[in-house]
Design a protein around this motif. Structure first.
Motif, PDB file in Angstrom:
ATOM      1  N   LYS A   1      97.855  88.883  94.686  1.00  0.00           N
ATOM      2  CA  LYS A   1      99.294  88.680  94.878  1.00  0.00           C
ATOM      3  C   LYS A   1     100.065  88.993  93.591  1.00  0.00           C
ATOM      4  O   LYS A   1     101.136  89.590  93.629  1.00  0.00           O
ATOM      5  CB  LYS A   1      99.574  87.251  95.324  1.00  0.00           C
TER       6      LYS A   1
ATOM      7  N   ILE B   1     102.972  91.884  93.229  1.00  0.00           N
ATOM      8  CA  ILE B   1     104.341  91.621  92.776  1.00  0.00           C
ATOM      9  C   ILE B   1     104.689  92.482  91.569  1.00  0.00           C
ATOM     10  O   ILE B   1     105.772  93.076  91.501  1.00  0.00           O
ATOM     11  CB  ILE B   1     104.522  90.119  92.465  1.00  0.00           C
TER      12      ILE B   1
ATOM     13  N   VAL C   1     110.386  91.990  94.811  1.00  0.00           N
ATOM     14  CA  VAL C   1     109.634  90.847  94.276  1.00  0.00           C
ATOM     15  C   VAL C   1     110.075  89.560  94.958  1.00  0.00           C
ATOM     16  O   VAL C   1     109.238  88.743  95.357  1.00  0.00           O
ATOM     17  CB  VAL C   1     109.809  90.752  92.742  1.00  0.00           C
ATOM     18  N   ILE C   2     111.356  89.370  95.117  1.00  0.00           N
ATOM     19  CA  ILE C   2     111.867  88.158  95.772  1.00  0.00           C
ATOM     20  C   ILE C   2     111.408  88.110  97.223  1.00  0.00           C
ATOM     21  O   ILE C   2     110.981  87.061  97.722  1.00  0.00           O
ATOM     22  CB  ILE C   2     113.406  88.096  95.663  1.00  0.00           C
TER      23      ILE C   2
ATOM     24  N   ALA D   1     107.724  87.221  97.249  1.00  0.00           N
ATOM     25  CA  ALA D   1     107.513  85.817  96.866  1.00  0.00           C
ATOM     26  C   ALA D   1     107.891  84.882  97.995  1.00  0.00           C
ATOM     27  O   ALA D   1     107.216  83.871  98.238  1.00  0.00           O
ATOM     28  CB  ALA D   1     108.315  85.487  95.611  1.00  0.00           C
ATOM     29  N   ARG D   2     108.949  85.203  98.699  1.00  0.00           N
ATOM     30  CA  ARG D   2     109.337  84.368  99.854  1.00  0.00           C
ATOM     31  C   ARG D   2     108.266  84.426 100.932  1.00  0.00           C
ATOM     32  O   ARG D   2     107.959  83.424 101.574  1.00  0.00           O
ATOM     33  CB  ARG D   2     110.665  84.836 100.418  1.00  0.00           C
TER      34      ARG D   2
ATOM     35  N   MET E   1     105.122  84.872 100.497  1.00  0.00           N
ATOM     36  CA  MET E   1     103.966  84.093 100.057  1.00  0.00           C
ATOM     37  C   MET E   1     104.230  82.592 100.194  1.00  0.00           C
ATOM     38  O   MET E   1     103.326  81.827 100.459  1.00  0.00           O
ATOM     39  CB  MET E   1     103.639  84.407  98.602  1.00  0.00           C
ATOM     40  N   GLY E   2     105.488  82.194  99.980  1.00  0.00           N
ATOM     41  CA  GLY E   2     105.830  80.787 100.080  1.00  0.00           C
ATOM     42  C   GLY E   2     105.784  80.266 101.503  1.00  0.00           C
ATOM     43  O   GLY E   2     105.504  79.099 101.744  1.00  0.00           O
TER      44      GLY E   2
END
Length: 113
Positions: free
Chosen positions: A56, A60, A103-104, A107-108, A110-111
């Motif tokens: 991950k 990213i 990237v954002i 990341a979202r 993955m969250g």
């Protein structure tokens, strides 16, 4: 009087501290060695989570770098084609912005998992 300078006539004290030092050195070497014994002590779940986290992180960082390079290349190519010198700056900034958006977004995703 002692010739070793540590106050012990038979050198026992120096020998004991040397043995402890050697043992500590061996223990440190075991900890630093990249060996199979460390992987065997980790569970399959822990190995999988570490591998997944590393993957991950690479994803990213690649998203960000790719956006910057693509934007910079497009700007450079357009500058060469039109004979200008400002399009590389504009497209480089657009590439940086696109990289951050990617990237954002990653990341979202993955969250949520």
């Amino acid at each position: 009087m002692s010739s070793s300078g540590d106050g012990d006539q038979d050198g026992r004290k120096a020998s004991e501290s040397g043995d402890r030092l050697r043992e500590r050195l061996r223990e440190l070497e075991r900890k630093l060695e990249p060996g199979e014994d460390k992987r065997e002590s980790m569970s399959d779940e822990e190995i999988g989570s570490r591998s997944s986290a590393l993957g991950k992180a690479f994803k990213i960082s690649t998203e960000l770098v790719a956006g910057v390079f693509v934007g910079g290349f497009i700007g450079w190519a357009l500058d060469k084609a039109f004979g200008t010198h400002f399009l590389i700056v504009i497209f480089l900034l657009l590439g940086i912005a696109a990289g951050f958006v990617n990237v954002i977004r990653a990341a979202r995703g993955m969250g949520e998992k």
